[in-house]
Scaffold this motif. Structure first.
Motif: not given
Length: 69
Positions: A22-23, A26
């Motif tokens: 996610k970081e 994305g």
């Protein structure tokens, strides 16, 4: 990628796979898990959960030349 996460990559030994996906890219949780399963994101399994070694994460993101503050 948040600055806090970038600092964690410099100091921690591993980060959770889903959080990394996610970081850094994305990705959703499912997409992160698929990338870990295919080897696109390097992982280690610890106690039934998957983590990304920070040294490999830094290399993957081109941050391997940064030093911890």
């Amino acid at each position: 990628m948040s600055e806090d996460f970038r600092v964690r990559l410099l100091r921690d030994g591993t980060v959770p796979l889903v959080e990394f996906g996610k970081e850094a890219f994305g990705l959703s949780a499912d997409a992160s898990r698929r990338a870990g399963k295919t080897g696109d994101i390097p992982t280690v399994k610890i106690g039934g959960q998957y983590f990304v070694p920070c040294i490999k994460a830094r290399r993957l993101l081109g941050l391997d030349t940064l030093q911890a503050a």
